[in-house]
Design a protein around this motif. Structure first.
Motif, PDB file in Angstrom:
ATOM      1  N   GLU A  40       4.176  -0.124  -4.417  1.00  0.00           N
ATOM      2  CA  GLU A  40       4.831  -1.393  -4.750  1.00  0.00           C
ATOM      3  C   GLU A  40       5.189  -1.515  -6.223  1.00  0.00           C
ATOM      4  N   ASP A  41       4.363  -0.925  -7.099  1.00  0.00           N
ATOM      5  CA  ASP A  41       4.605  -1.014  -8.541  1.00  0.00           C
ATOM      6  C   ASP A  41       5.557   0.069  -9.044  1.00  0.00           C
ATOM      7  N   GLU A  42       5.973   0.961  -8.163  1.00  0.00           N
ATOM      8  CA  GLU A  42       6.856   2.084  -8.485  1.00  0.00           C
ATOM      9  C   GLU A  42       6.279   2.964  -9.591  1.00  0.00           C
ATOM     10  N   LEU A  43       4.947   3.142  -9.541  1.00  0.00           N
ATOM     11  CA  LEU A  43       4.275   4.013 -10.501  1.00  0.00           C
ATOM     12  C   LEU A  43       3.803   5.318  -9.862  1.00  0.00           C
ATOM     13  N   LYS A  44       3.561   5.281  -8.565  1.00  0.00           N
ATOM     14  CA  LYS A  44       3.059   6.445  -7.831  1.00  0.00           C
ATOM     15  C   LYS A  44       4.042   6.805  -6.726  1.00  0.00           C
ATOM     16  N   ALA A  45       4.134   8.104  -6.453  1.00  0.00           N
ATOM     17  CA  ALA A  45       5.021   8.582  -5.382  1.00  0.00           C
ATOM     18  C   ALA A  45       4.309   9.649  -4.577  1.00  0.00           C
ATOM     19  N   LEU A  46       4.622   9.664  -3.314  1.00  0.00           N
ATOM     20  CA  LEU A  46       4.128  10.711  -2.439  1.00  0.00           C
ATOM     21  C   LEU A  46       5.338  11.444  -1.892  1.00  0.00           C
ATOM     22  N   PRO A  47       5.534  12.684  -2.314  1.00  0.00           N
ATOM     23  CA  PRO A  47       6.640  13.471  -1.753  1.00  0.00           C
ATOM     24  C   PRO A  47       6.199  14.136  -0.446  1.00  0.00           C
ATOM     25  N   VAL A 103       3.749   1.273   1.005  1.00  0.00           N
ATOM     26  CA  VAL A 103       4.755   2.080   0.323  1.00  0.00           C
ATOM     27  C   VAL A 103       6.120   1.792   0.941  1.00  0.00           C
ATOM     28  N   LYS A 104       7.144   2.235   0.230  1.00  0.00           N
ATOM     29  CA  LYS A 104       8.498   2.147   0.775  1.00  0.00           C
ATOM     30  C   LYS A 104       9.195   3.480   0.509  1.00  0.00           C
ATOM     31  N   VAL A 105      10.224   3.728   1.266  1.00  0.00           N
ATOM     32  CA  VAL A 105      11.005   4.946   1.086  1.00  0.00           C
ATOM     33  C   VAL A 105      11.949   4.711  -0.084  1.00  0.00           C
ATOM     34  N   LYS A 106      11.765   5.476  -1.136  1.00  0.00           N
ATOM     35  CA  LYS A 106      12.627   5.342  -2.309  1.00  0.00           C
ATOM     36  C   LYS A 106      13.955   6.042  -2.065  1.00  0.00           C
ATOM     37  N   GLU A 107      13.865   7.307  -1.629  1.00  0.00           N
ATOM     38  CA  GLU A 107      15.082   8.082  -1.406  1.00  0.00           C
ATOM     39  C   GLU A 107      14.732   9.420  -0.784  1.00  0.00           C
ATOM     40  N   ILE A 108      15.774  10.114  -0.413  1.00  0.00           N
ATOM     41  CA  ILE A 108      15.635  11.508  -0.020  1.00  0.00           C
ATOM     42  C   ILE A 108      16.071  12.313  -1.236  1.00  0.00           C
ATOM     43  N   ALA A 109      15.180  13.127  -1.724  1.00  0.00           N
ATOM     44  CA  ALA A 109      15.484  13.992  -2.865  1.00  0.00           C
ATOM     45  C   ALA A 109      15.499  15.428  -2.352  1.00  0.00           C
ATOM     46  N   PRO A 128       4.970  12.276  10.300  1.00  0.00           N
ATOM     47  CA  PRO A 128       5.391  11.263   9.326  1.00  0.00           C
ATOM     48  C   PRO A 128       6.904  11.030   9.313  1.00  0.00           C
ATOM     49  N   SER A 129       7.687  12.090   9.444  1.00  0.00           N
ATOM     50  CA  SER A 129       9.145  11.927   9.396  1.00  0.00           C
ATOM     51  C   SER A 129       9.634  11.047  10.544  1.00  0.00           C
ATOM     52  N   ASP A 130       9.088  11.246  11.750  1.00  0.00           N
ATOM     53  CA  ASP A 130       9.480  10.413  12.887  1.00  0.00           C
ATOM     54  C   ASP A 130       9.013   8.977  12.689  1.00  0.00           C
ATOM     55  N   ALA A 131       7.790   8.813  12.204  1.00  0.00           N
ATOM     56  CA  ALA A 131       7.248   7.474  11.970  1.00  0.00           C
ATOM     57  C   ALA A 131       8.084   6.732  10.927  1.00  0.00           C
ATOM     58  N   ILE A 132       8.468   7.423   9.868  1.00  0.00           N
ATOM     59  CA  ILE A 132       9.286   6.802   8.816  1.00  0.00           C
ATOM     60  C   ILE A 132      10.663   6.438   9.359  1.00  0.00           C
ATOM     61  N   ALA A 133      11.288   7.343  10.104  1.00  0.00           N
ATOM     62  CA  ALA A 133      12.618   7.069  10.672  1.00  0.00           C
ATOM     63  C   ALA A 133      12.567   5.839  11.575  1.00  0.00           C
ATOM     64  N   ASN A 138      15.510  21.867  -0.427  1.00  0.00           N
ATOM     65  CA  ASN A 138      14.769  21.399   0.745  1.00  0.00           C
ATOM     66  C   ASN A 138      14.600  19.893   0.620  1.00  0.00           C
ATOM     67  N   PRO A 139      14.838  19.140   1.694  1.00  0.00           N
ATOM     68  CA  PRO A 139      14.717  17.680   1.610  1.00  0.00           C
ATOM     69  C   PRO A 139      13.270  17.219   1.455  1.00  0.00           C
ATOM     70  N   VAL A 140      13.128  16.200   0.614  1.00  0.00           N
ATOM     71  CA  VAL A 140      11.823  15.614   0.317  1.00  0.00           C
ATOM     72  C   VAL A 140      11.967  14.097   0.403  1.00  0.00           C
ATOM     73  N   ILE A 141      11.130  13.479   1.231  1.00  0.00           N
ATOM     74  CA  ILE A 141      11.120  12.027   1.313  1.00  0.00           C
ATOM     75  C   ILE A 141      10.172  11.527   0.224  1.00  0.00           C
ATOM     76  N   LEU A 142      10.648  10.627  -0.613  1.00  0.00           N
ATOM     77  CA  LEU A 142       9.815  10.061  -1.668  1.00  0.00           C
ATOM     78  C   LEU A 142       9.360   8.666  -1.257  1.00  0.00           C
ATOM     79  N   LEU A 143       8.063   8.545  -1.036  1.00  0.00           N
ATOM     80  CA  LEU A 143       7.450   7.252  -0.753  1.00  0.00           C
ATOM     81  C   LEU A 143       6.847   6.744  -2.051  1.00  0.00           C
ATOM     82  N   ILE A 144       7.143   5.493  -2.404  1.00  0.00           N
ATOM     83  CA  ILE A 144       6.625   4.951  -3.658  1.00  0.00           C
ATOM     84  C   ILE A 144       5.806   3.698  -3.390  1.00  0.00           C
TER      85      ILE A 144
END
Length: 159
Positions: free
Chosen positions: A24-31, A4-10, A103-108, A16-22
């Protein structure tokens, strides 16, 4: 495991901040909901901003470099009662190390080191279809709200 990659902070409706992980095909997201300080650390990395003084994740990256430890991947490996768990997979002197992390520390840290991020199969099952995350009317309202916030306001979406 699913890359996955970090799409954005929504931001949710309560801002409340939500990290959107998407995927490779940009069809699924994990908030993943995070706190404001965690969102700031991730946002700084997403924008490629170098601060005069290192944030904690910059410090950890620098220490790893001095110790010749290398982050090889980040895995968001579990979810229990709505809380996500992650691991840092590292190499030091030909020895593989696995370190528990939020997860937030790992992503950062992954963003700062350009390290791949993966979801375990269990966590990937929690992913949502992107089209189901927000409808077009809500998306437009949120964009208008965010456009009216001053650029230095920490609640502005970063991407």
């Amino acid at each position: 495991m699913k890359p996955v990659k970090v799409k954005e902070i929504a931001y949710d409706i309560m801002m409340n901040p939500v990290i959107l992980l998407i995927d490779e095909d940009e069809l699924k997201a994990l908030p993943i909901w995070v706190g404001p300080f965690e969102a700031h650390a991730i946002g700084v990395a997403l924008q490629g901003i170098t601060l005069e003084r290192p944030l904690t994740h910059d410090l950890f990256k620098n220490v790893c470099g001095l110790l010749e430890a290398r982050l090889s991947m980040v895995v968001i490996n579990d979810v229990r009662e709505g809380t996500y768990y992650a691991e840092l997979h590292m190499w030091h002197q030909d020895k593989k190390l696995v370190v528990d992390s939020r997860p937030s520390d790992a992503i950062a840290l992954a963003l700062r080191t350009q390290t791949p991020i993966y979801l375990s199969d269990k966590v990937a099952e929690e992913s949502l279809d992107i089209k189901d995350l927000i409808n077009e009317e809500q998306n437009q309202e949120l964009k208008e709200l965010l456009e009216n916030i001053r650029p230095n306001d920490p609640k502005k979406s970063l991407h």
